[in-house]
Design an enzyme around this catalytic site. Structure first.
Site, PDB file in Angstrom:
ATOM      1  N   ASP A   9       0.376 -12.430   0.410  1.00 58.96           N
ATOM      2  CA  ASP A   9       0.440 -10.857   1.272  1.00 58.96           C
ATOM      3  C   ASP A   9       0.203  -9.885  -0.416  1.00 58.96           C
ATOM      4  O   ASP A   9       0.945 -10.340  -1.613  1.00 58.96           O
ATOM      5  CB  ASP A   9       1.406  -9.891   1.837  1.00 58.96           C
ATOM      6  CG  ASP A   9       1.023  -8.749   2.002  1.00 58.96           C
ATOM      7  OD1 ASP A   9       0.342  -9.087   2.957  1.00 58.96           O
ATOM      8  OD2 ASP A   9       2.350  -7.714   2.369  1.00 58.96           O
ATOM      9  N   ASP A 174       6.134 -10.160   2.774  1.00 63.80           N
ATOM     10  CA  ASP A 174       7.275  -9.573   3.093  1.00 63.80           C
ATOM     11  C   ASP A 174       7.292  -8.463   4.993  1.00 63.80           C
ATOM     12  O   ASP A 174       8.056  -7.514   4.812  1.00 63.80           O
ATOM     13  CB  ASP A 174       7.269  -7.528   1.832  1.00 63.80           C
ATOM     14  CG  ASP A 174       5.830  -7.465   2.214  1.00 63.80           C
ATOM     15  OD1 ASP A 174       4.808  -7.498   2.699  1.00 63.80           O
ATOM     16  OD2 ASP A 174       6.110  -6.175   2.757  1.00 63.80           O
TER      17      ASP A 174
END
Length: 224
Positions: A9, A174
């Site tokens: 990400d 996350d």
């Protein structure tokens, strides 16, 4: 290590971009004559792509106001895009150990891919500014395909394009979107606790592994 493809990400995982996103969000709201919000509040709205951030900002809440019209949202989103284009790297920073860590992983023979929900138009400029463009074999934005995380399609598309079996891949992020996308794709997931994730603990999403900093993640990947 049997894992060869590392899919990362972007926001909240490799970079802290919230200050720029918050500036752009508040500039949009000011232009619309609406109240602005604090950095901490806007941080909890980040992670589902630009459209969701705009909808939450217009609503002043994580819960989107059902009275918002599509035309109102689209007009606000264009104001946001214009504002963010002016701010997209001015305050964005990398998290500790990420820059060197990515380079070590590349040198160790891993294939790196970036799978983000950020609109793709903003990604190349940030990668160039950080000197990371050569590190990633593939980059997907939130609008590169018809669906985005937590849908598994971006992860599976990345595996297929780069000729890796999903069993050889890891999704690192996350937020619950990253963990859910990995689980939905049958791919191992690693959560990083220092990111955004709407104020929730990434451990609640039950990824396969959780690390509190990038240095520990790096050690884990290099020692396997």
């Amino acid at each position: 290590m049997t894992k060869k493809l590392l899919m990362f990400d972007f926001d909240g995982t490799l970079i802290d971009s919230v200050p720029d996103l918050a500036d752009a969000t508040n500039q949009m709201l000011t232009q619309l004559g609406k109240p602005t919000h604090t950095l901490d509040t806007i941080t909890e709205w980040v992670g589902n792509g630009a459209r969701a951030l705009v909808e939450r900002a217009l609503s002043g809440s994580n819960n989107v106001d059902a009275r918002l019209s599509v035309a109102e949202i689209e007009a606000a989103e264009q104001l946001f895009f214009t504002a963010y284009a002016e701010h997209d790297v001015s305050k964005t920073i990398t998290y500790p150990d990420v820059d060197q860590g990515l380079r070590q992983l590349k040198e160790a023979g891993f294939t790196l891919a970036l799978v983000t929900n950020k609109p793709i138009r903003f990604v190349p400029n940030i990668l160039d500014g950080l000197g990371w463009t050569p590190l990633f074999d593939m980059v997907l934005g939130g609008d590169s395909l018809s669906t985005k995380k937590p849908d598994p399609a971006p992860l599976l598309h990345t595996c297929k394009t780069l000729n890796f079996d999903p069993a050889q891949a890891v999704m690192i992020g996350d937020s619950i979107n990253d963990v859910s996308a990995g689980k939905n794709a049958g791919i191992e997931t690693i959560g990083l606790s220092y990111g955004y994730n709407y104020g929730n603990d990434i451990r609640d999403s039950q990824p396969n592994q959780v690390f509190d900093n990038f240095a520990d993640l790096l050690a884990y990947l290099l020692e396997k």
